[in-house]
Design a protein around this motif. Structure first.
Motif, short mmCIF file in Angstrom:
data_model
loop_
_atom_site.label_atom_id
_atom_site.label_comp_id
_atom_site.label_asym_id
_atom_site.label_seq_id
_atom_site.Cartn_x
_atom_site.Cartn_y
_atom_site.Cartn_z
N VAL A 82 14.59 -83.67 75.22
CA VAL A 82 14.06 -83.17 73.96
C VAL A 82 14.98 -82.05 73.49
N VAL A 83 15.34 -82.08 72.22
CA VAL A 83 16.25 -81.10 71.63
C VAL A 83 15.50 -80.30 70.57
N ILE A 116 21.87 -85.83 64.21
CA ILE A 116 21.05 -86.31 65.32
C ILE A 116 20.09 -87.39 64.85
N GLU A 117 19.54 -87.24 63.65
CA GLU A 117 18.59 -88.20 63.11
C GLU A 117 19.19 -89.61 63.02
N ALA A 122 17.66 -91.53 68.95
CA ALA A 122 16.87 -90.34 68.59
C ALA A 122 15.63 -90.72 67.78
N ARG A 123 14.54 -90.04 68.08
CA ARG A 123 13.33 -90.15 67.27
C ARG A 123 12.74 -88.75 67.11
N PRO A 124 12.08 -88.48 66.00
CA PRO A 124 11.55 -87.13 65.77
C PRO A 124 10.60 -86.69 66.89
N TYR A 125 10.72 -85.41 67.27
CA TYR A 125 9.81 -84.83 68.25
C TYR A 125 8.73 -84.07 67.51
N THR A 144 13.58 -86.23 70.17
CA THR A 144 13.66 -86.78 71.52
C THR A 144 14.80 -87.78 71.54
N ILE A 145 15.70 -87.62 72.49
CA ILE A 145 16.81 -88.57 72.65
C ILE A 145 16.55 -89.37 73.92
N ASP A 146 16.34 -90.67 73.77
CA ASP A 146 16.01 -91.54 74.90
C ASP A 146 17.01 -92.69 74.93
#
Length: 238
Positions: A82-83, A116-117, A122-125, A144-146
Motif C-alpha cells: 500500500v502506498v 501510479i493510477e 494499481a487500484r485505489p486504496y 494498493t499495488i498488487d
C-alpha cells in the motif's frame, strides 16, 4: 520496499527499543521552517509472513501554512504493498480554493498520482477511517499495488521505477513550493491552523497507531513507540 534513511542532525532524537524489538524511530528538527521530521520502520511477523511499514513525515511549523509531506509504504507480502503519499493540507480546502490552486493546481501535483493510477497493478486504496479520508488532499497518492502470484520482480521494478519517480517528483514539489514558502500567516489564521495540525496529529495516532500497534507488538513495545511519536508530534495523550 524503499526505506528512507533516518534524519541526522545535532538536534536529532532517536528512540530505540531492546535489541529484539522490531522497530526504529527517529525525529529531528533540521531547518528553520520545519517543525519536525519523523522517520519510522516497523517490522511485524504474522502467520503468513511479515508486515513492513516505512513512514516519513516532514511537518512545517506555524510560520507558514504550506502543506506537510507524508509518505508511508505498507508491504504485507513480497508481491503487494500500500502506498500513501501526500502534500498534507493545513487549511479547509473548500473555504480556501486559492490554497488548492497554489499548492496542488499550479504545481501539477496530480500528475504524480496519475503515474501510479495508470499502472495495471494499481487500484485505489480506501482507508477505513472517514477522518483519514477527509484530512488528505485531492491529489493524494493512495493506492494498493498488487502484482499477483510470482510478481516479486514486477513489484521490485515498480518500486525502483514508477514509485521512486513519483516520490522524487512530489518531494521536489514540496521542497520547491512548500518548504521554501515565505508567505506570512496572520495571527487569527495561525491559531486555527495550529489547532487543525494538532487535531490531525492526535487523531492520526489514535486511528492508526493506538488501534493497531498493541496487537502487532504487544503493550510494552507499542507503548514506547506511541509515546515517542506523541513526543515528536507534540500532542498529549487523550
Amino acid at each position: 520496499c524503499p526505506r528512507p534513511s533516518p534524519p541526522t542532525s545535532p538536534s536529532s532524537a532517536t528512540a530505540t527499543a531492546p535489541p529484539s524489538a522490531p522497530w526504529t524511530c527517529a525525529a529531528a528538527r533540521p531547518a528553520p521552517r520545519i517543525d519536525f521530521m519523523l522517520q519510522s520502520s516497523l517490522h511485524c511477523k504474522v502467520p503468513n509472513g511479515a508486515i513492513d511499514i516505512t513512514s516519513l513525515f516532514i511537518n512545517l511549523n506555524a510560520s507558514t501554512d504550506a502543506p506537510h509531506f507524508v509518505m508511508e509504504f505498507i508491504q504485507g507480502s513480497p508481491t503487494s504493498m500500500v502506498v500513501l503519499l501526500d502534500l498534507l493540507p493545513r487549511k479547509d480546502l473548500a473555504l480556501h480554493p486559492e490554497y488548492i490552486e497554489k499548492y496542488y493546481g499550479n504545481t501539477e501535483a496530480d500528475k504524480q498520482r496519475k503515474i501510479i493510477e495508470e499502472l495495471p497493478q494499481a487500484r485505489p486504496y480506501l482507508s477505513p477511517s472517514l477522518f483519514v479520508r477527509s484530512a488528505f488532499s485531492p491529489t493524494a497518492v493512495f493506492f494498493t499495488i498488487d502484482c499477483g502470484q510470482g510478481g516479486e520482480s514486477v513489484l521490485e521494478e515498480i518500486v525502483h521505477g514508477h514509485l521512486a519517480s513519483v516520490v522524487k517528483g512530489l518531494l521536489q514539489i514540496w521542497l520547491g513550493t512548500c518548504a521554501g514558502d515565505t508567505s506570512e500567516v496572520d495571527e487569527g489564521e495561525r491559531e486555527i491552523m495550529v489547532k487543525r495540525d494538532r487535531t490531525v496529529r492526535s487523531k492520526s495516532i489514535e486511528v492508526d497507531l493506538t488501534a493497531n500497534l498493541p496487537r502487532m507488538f504487544g503493550p510494552d513495545v507499542s507503548g514506547r513507540v506511541i509515546a515517542e511519536i506523541r513526543k515528536a508530534f507534540g500532542v498529549e495523550e487523550a
